[in-house]
Design an enzyme around this catalytic site. Sequence first.
Site, mmCIF file in Angstrom:
data_model
loop_
_atom_site.group_PDB
_atom_site.id
_atom_site.type_symbol
_atom_site.label_atom_id
_atom_site.label_comp_id
_atom_site.label_asym_id
_atom_site.label_seq_id
_atom_site.Cartn_x
_atom_site.Cartn_y
_atom_site.Cartn_z
ATOM 1 N N ALA A 12 0.805 -1.220 0.000
ATOM 2 C CA ALA A 12 0.000 0.000 0.000
ATOM 3 C C ALA A 12 0.843 1.278 0.000
ATOM 4 O O ALA A 12 0.718 2.117 -0.900
ATOM 5 C CB ALA A 12 -0.936 -0.015 1.202
ATOM 6 N N ARG A 23 4.216 10.153 -11.417
ATOM 7 C CA ARG A 23 3.394 11.153 -12.107
ATOM 8 C C ARG A 23 3.945 12.559 -11.945
ATOM 9 O O ARG A 23 3.888 13.365 -12.884
ATOM 10 C CB ARG A 23 1.954 11.106 -11.568
ATOM 11 N N GLU A 34 10.935 -5.450 -3.634
ATOM 12 C CA GLU A 34 9.985 -6.241 -2.867
ATOM 13 C C GLU A 34 10.619 -7.590 -2.538
ATOM 14 O O GLU A 34 11.043 -8.316 -3.436
ATOM 15 C CB GLU A 34 8.687 -6.435 -3.638
ATOM 16 N N ALA A 42 -4.995 -6.598 -0.964
ATOM 17 C CA ALA A 42 -5.919 -6.127 0.073
ATOM 18 C C ALA A 42 -5.853 -7.055 1.277
ATOM 19 O O ALA A 42 -6.593 -8.043 1.357
ATOM 20 C CB ALA A 42 -7.334 -6.056 -0.482
ATOM 21 N N CYS A 44 -6.974 -6.577 4.203
ATOM 22 C CA CYS A 44 -8.241 -6.595 4.938
ATOM 23 C C CYS A 44 -9.287 -7.486 4.281
ATOM 24 O O CYS A 44 -10.294 -7.824 4.906
ATOM 25 C CB CYS A 44 -8.787 -5.179 5.078
ATOM 26 N N ARG A 71 3.359 1.911 -15.548
ATOM 27 C CA ARG A 71 3.456 3.230 -14.917
ATOM 28 C C ARG A 71 4.875 3.774 -14.930
ATOM 29 O O ARG A 71 5.122 4.878 -14.442
ATOM 30 C CB ARG A 71 2.944 3.159 -13.478
ATOM 31 N N ASP A 314 2.732 0.259 7.871
ATOM 32 C CA ASP A 314 2.694 -0.475 9.140
ATOM 33 C C ASP A 314 4.011 -0.485 9.898
ATOM 34 O O ASP A 314 4.061 -0.972 11.032
ATOM 35 C CB ASP A 314 2.270 -1.921 8.876
ATOM 36 N N ASN A 336 -1.829 4.015 2.723
ATOM 37 C CA ASN A 336 -2.040 4.560 1.385
ATOM 38 C C ASN A 336 -1.880 6.072 1.358
ATOM 39 O O ASN A 336 -1.240 6.634 0.460
ATOM 40 C CB ASN A 336 -3.440 4.183 0.881
ATOM 41 N N TYR A 458 -31.673 13.922 8.646
ATOM 42 C CA TYR A 458 -32.783 13.133 9.196
ATOM 43 C C TYR A 458 -33.774 12.782 8.090
ATOM 44 O O TYR A 458 -34.212 13.638 7.317
ATOM 45 C CB TYR A 458 -33.524 13.900 10.290
#
Length: 483
Positions: A12, A23, A34, A42, A44, A71, A314, A336, A458
């Site tokens: 992330a 960019r 990595e 993901a 989660c 990219r 993290d 992120n 409401y």
Amino acid sequence: MSDPFVVVGADAAGLSAASKFRREAPDREVVVFEKGRWISYAFCGMPYFVEGRVERMSDLLSLSPSEVDERGIDLRRGHEVVTVDPEAKTVAVETADGDSFEQPYDDLLVATGARATTGPFDARGVDGAFTLHDMDAAAAIDAYVAEPDAYDPARADVSAVDRERVERNAAMPAPETAAIVGGGYVGVEMAEALAGRGLDVHVFHRSGHLLSDFGEAVGERVAEELGAKGVTVHTNAPVEALVGDDRIEAVTFGGDADGEGAETLPVDLAVVGVGIRPNTELLDGTGVELGEGGAILTDGHGRTSLSDVYAAGDCATAFHAVTGEPAWMPLGLTANRAGRAIGATVAGDPTPVGDIAGTAVVKAFDMEAGRVGLVGDDAARDAGFDPVRETVTAGSRSGYYPGAAETDVTLVADRDSGRLIGGSIVGPDRAAIRIDTLATALEADMTVPEVERLDLAYAPPFSPVWDPVLVAAKVLNGTLGEA
């Protein structure tokens, strides 16, 4: 290209930073190392993959390696950064093939994430015992809980999957009884997931109520919901040991400091979710300053104490919106958002990573819960506040409208200033999303009277005239007025 921006970690924070940087600074090189093969997934969503709500593992991927390449990012998987030399401005890299080299950097981002801890026992090397902190573990659990002749290998449809591990677990007899060790986010979500796969599920939690960071009111209602759905909840029941040589056979729990009085429950699956630890070893010996939980201490722009070295996700701290002090709260948006901000900063547009308040939500079958800020009295006092709290129960919609349900709201304020400093919400009808109102109030340093006067929407299908948040603020404001 020159002046390389080197990123360590391709999830992330790391890829958010690399993408934003590419960019904004197309003439500079960006290299992402990595250690493993998985990128941009993901975390989660893994319990929902195990449950079967997510049909394919590829659905949990945000970016593929080819999309990262498109990219203009130099992504190198199977490359582990083992040390950093801040004087020479280089990192030492070891490849999966056994090669090693040094990579110079102009700016460096450490986004190495965290790893699961297992408490006093080791879940590794025992079949049927897992931690759930990576995609290979999710694929292995999914295979393990299926009957061998019913497992669908197409569910693990990503080339990065540890295929040998999946096939090994798929060949084993399906389990019948599961122990979830730890009643936090992962524990609650996995209890629902495994119950949904037909297992007899037991959740073991060290303290007196589940979801300790959410407060007692949330923990009690979540436990009730789990029990109503057939999950057995054991509180004040720390697991002492996983029993089994080759395959998990049982867990022992609930004993005193000497192990006296411990009980044993036969199980054939255990998922250990007792916490995580930031991955900071690559900075050992650099003199980098560390903060809460051993995470890398950062400033408001993600800078570490080392020149031109940033950290996010993290493995890093951020500033707490209530206390103003560095805090470690490893959550998805935090990673992120910080990565994107650091990418902009390194590209020449200084961008704050933003404060954090520990805003979190969790689902347990039909029960939803959210929390934000300083919910516990001890945490509030440690931060210098004199906490006052109230918990109210209010309807989620107009009482005459179908679907209305009881919603418990706990608000915590500072006695002297009246400032809202934390809160939690639990209920079965859109309770979790209401926590965003409290998160916004905390970010704005609002007092309880100011929260009470919020002009919230409401209409009978959505809320009563007095939203549960407003009811709680009204009650707490009255308590503050009596002080």
